[in-house]
Scaffold this active site. Structure first.
Site, PDB file in Angstrom:
ATOM      1  N   HIS A 291       1.582   4.477  -2.912  1.00  0.00           N
ATOM      2  CA  HIS A 291       1.615   5.945  -2.826  1.00  0.00           C
ATOM      3  C   HIS A 291       2.763   6.504  -3.656  1.00  0.00           C
ATOM      4  O   HIS A 291       2.640   7.530  -4.307  1.00  0.00           O
ATOM      5  CB  HIS A 291       1.799   6.399  -1.370  1.00  0.00           C
ATOM      6  CG  HIS A 291       0.535   6.326  -0.567  1.00  0.00           C
ATOM      7  ND1 HIS A 291      -0.652   6.861  -0.983  1.00  0.00           N
ATOM      8  CD2 HIS A 291       0.277   5.784   0.656  1.00  0.00           C
ATOM      9  CE1 HIS A 291      -1.580   6.653  -0.062  1.00  0.00           C
ATOM     10  NE2 HIS A 291      -1.034   5.999   0.936  1.00  0.00           N
TER      11      HIS A 291
ATOM     12  N   HIS B  73       0.839  -1.201   0.000  1.00  0.00           N
ATOM     13  CA  HIS B  73       0.000   0.000   0.000  1.00  0.00           C
ATOM     14  C   HIS B  73       0.877   1.257   0.000  1.00  0.00           C
ATOM     15  O   HIS B  73       0.683   2.172  -0.794  1.00  0.00           O
ATOM     16  CB  HIS B  73      -0.923  -0.043   1.214  1.00  0.00           C
ATOM     17  CG  HIS B  73      -1.622   1.249   1.508  1.00  0.00           C
ATOM     18  ND1 HIS B  73      -2.943   1.463   1.222  1.00  0.00           N
ATOM     19  CD2 HIS B  73      -1.166   2.408   2.063  1.00  0.00           C
ATOM     20  CE1 HIS B  73      -3.268   2.692   1.581  1.00  0.00           C
ATOM     21  NE2 HIS B  73      -2.213   3.288   2.102  1.00  0.00           N
ATOM     22  N   GLU B  74       1.883   1.304   0.903  1.00  0.00           N
ATOM     23  CA  GLU B  74       2.761   2.481   0.997  1.00  0.00           C
ATOM     24  C   GLU B  74       3.495   2.734  -0.321  1.00  0.00           C
ATOM     25  O   GLU B  74       3.602   3.866  -0.771  1.00  0.00           O
ATOM     26  CB  GLU B  74       3.782   2.308   2.131  1.00  0.00           C
ATOM     27  CG  GLU B  74       3.201   2.327   3.536  1.00  0.00           C
ATOM     28  CD  GLU B  74       2.395   3.581   3.818  1.00  0.00           C
ATOM     29  OE1 GLU B  74       2.814   4.670   3.386  1.00  0.00           O
ATOM     30  OE2 GLU B  74       1.329   3.476   4.447  1.00  0.00           O
TER      31      GLU B  74
ATOM     32  N   GLU C  33      -5.657   7.093  -0.580  1.00  0.00           N
ATOM     33  CA  GLU C  33      -5.663   5.868   0.232  1.00  0.00           C
ATOM     34  C   GLU C  33      -6.337   4.724  -0.515  1.00  0.00           C
ATOM     35  O   GLU C  33      -5.839   3.607  -0.546  1.00  0.00           O
ATOM     36  CB  GLU C  33      -6.358   6.102   1.575  1.00  0.00           C
ATOM     37  CG  GLU C  33      -5.601   7.013   2.531  1.00  0.00           C
ATOM     38  CD  GLU C  33      -4.139   6.650   2.657  1.00  0.00           C
ATOM     39  OE1 GLU C  33      -3.836   5.458   2.842  1.00  0.00           O
ATOM     40  OE2 GLU C  33      -3.296   7.556   2.541  1.00  0.00           O
TER      41      GLU C  33
HETATM   42 ZN   LIG Z   1      -1.868   5.251   2.789  1.00  0.00          ZN
END
Ligand SMILES: [Zn+2]
Length: 427
Positions: free
Chosen positions: A339, A335-336, A367
């Site tokens: 980004h 997930h990170e 997100e």
């Molecule tokens: Zn996030």
């Protein structure tokens, strides 16, 4: 406040008073609006006493109740601290606190032999006094937050000694940066001529870029211990994942977040080809000292694996088993890194020049996108369970007032994220 009965009347006052009135009006408007939102959210904490049906699968009633009480305490705290701060700043403005502080710094400088021609030095003394005052008056609040609220809900790991040292260090480090930077800024304003604001803006931009660059390597280590993640399966898997999406990973660190609290987190930083990942030790189930025997609670037996096995013990001991399995840690990192791959960091820097509300809205979109990215990497199941665990470990409350969350939440509500992860049409 009767003075401001009519906004039109404001225009009859000289510019100084108008600015003064506008500042007061603005801060009270923001304050009242946010208090109104907070009361709406508070009503939710008060009335939602049972796990909503759609959450029964992912949250047990014990965790739900703990999180509810934690959020209630936090909301009471921010009500009082918010009230204090708006009343304090109003009184400071009304009773001329700032002119008083200016005269005080003039006197301090005068007695040190710096006359009125040393305006910049006086401004620095003024700044020093002002930050010292705000650090001092903020101290009881942050102590109450750490040693009463966080402590009560089992998050705090700071000793009073650690806390005081940390506070003093923070103040000194802030001054070391603030004083030289602001004296340069004042100098630029002084010699900048008609276009001083352009130079001043450029200067602050450069300074903030420099600070962002050096923060993780030179400032953060002053406060917390960063150690390289030991060689092993987790590190290998992180490297493999980084490579698969061309993330220029150079180092993986574990930060000893457990010295402060049991809240957990993960992030990456660094420019261009030199990216580093930081994992909180509290995030790593295998690594977290919170899961090992510790000296403060000698009676604590090591937890064995498994989710619902020890509910009663869990409510009694504050150092419960926490953190995520390796696959879940990887999913959180997926997930990170999403980004990064989706360019969110740069977009955030650009947008941050605009309004904070827009940023909050955008951040929630990001997100979802980062979740979808991790899902594409085939990690949706692990991210799903990681989000649930993290919510549980941090006692996040899964129900929120829509207006409150729209205004404040940088992350979408848990349930919406889980729903989007489950939703197969999303791909
Ligand atoms: Zn996030």
């Amino acid at each position: 406040m009767g003075m401001w009965a009519s906004v039109d009347a404001m225009w009859d006052f000289p510019a100084e008073k108008r600015i003064f009135g506008a500042v007061l009006l603005f801060s009270w408007t923001v304050y009242l609006w946010e208090t109104f939102l907070a009361q709406r959210q508070r009503r939710i904490y008060k009335t939602t006493t049972r796990v909503p049906v759609e959450l029964e699968q992912i949250m047990d009633s014990d965790t739900f109740e703990k999180s509810r009480l934690y959020q209630l305490d936090k909301s009471t705290f921010s009500f009082w601290s918010g009230l204090y701060s708006v009343v304090e700043s109003t009184l400071i403005l009304l009773f001329g606190g700032l002119p008083y502080l200016w005269r005080l710094s003039e006197r301090v400088c005068g007695s040190a032999g710096f006359g009125p021609e040393y305006e910049i030095i006086q401004s620095l003394v003024f700044l020093l006094l002002a930050t010292f005052y705000s650090a001092l008056t903020g101290l009881p609040w942050s102590m109450y937050n750490t040693f009463v609220i966080e402590e009560k809900h089992g998050f705090n790991h700071q000793t009073l000694e650690f806390f005081m040292k940390d506070t003093i260090k923070k103040f000194v480090v802030t001054q070391c940066i603030l004083l030289p930077v602001s004296s340069l800024l004042l100098y630029i304003i002084k010699i900048g001529g008609d276009y001083f604001f352009i130079y001043a803006w450029l200067f602050t931009l450069v300074v903030s870029l420099v600070l962002v660059t050096i923060y993780a390597d030179y400032i953060a280590p002053l406060f917390d211990k960063f150690t390289p993640l030991p060689e092993g399966k987790l590190k290998q898997e992180i490297e493999v994942m980084a490579k698969s999406i061309d993330f220029p990973l150079t180092k993986v660190y574990v930060v000893e977040g457990s010295k402060r609290s049991s809240h957990s987190n993960a992030y990456f930083y660094g420019f261009f080809k030199n990216k580093r990942i930081v994992l909180f030790d509290t995030l790593l189930e295998e690594y977290s000292v919170l899961n090992k025997d510790n000296q403060e609670e000698p009676g604590l037996e090591p937890r064995n694996d498994g989710e619902g096995d020890s509910e009663e013990i869990r409510t009694k001991v504050k150092n419960k088993k926490q953190g995520c399995k390796n696959e879940e840690v990887l999913a959180v990192l997926g997930h990170e890194l999403g980004h990064w791959k989706l360019g969110h960091t740069i977009k955030n820097i650009i947008i941050s020049q605009v309004l904070s509300f827009c940023l909050t809205v955008l951040s929630r979109r990001f997100e979802f996108q980062a979740d979808a990215f991790a899902k594409k990497l085939g990690m949706s199941k692990d991210l799903y369970s990681a989000l649930i665990k993290l919510n549980k470990d941090n006692l996040g409350f899964p129900v929120s007032d829509w207006l409150f969350s729209t205004w404040h939440y940088s992350h979408p509500p848990l349930l919406e994220r889980l729903q989007a992860l489950k939703d197969t049409k999303q791909d």
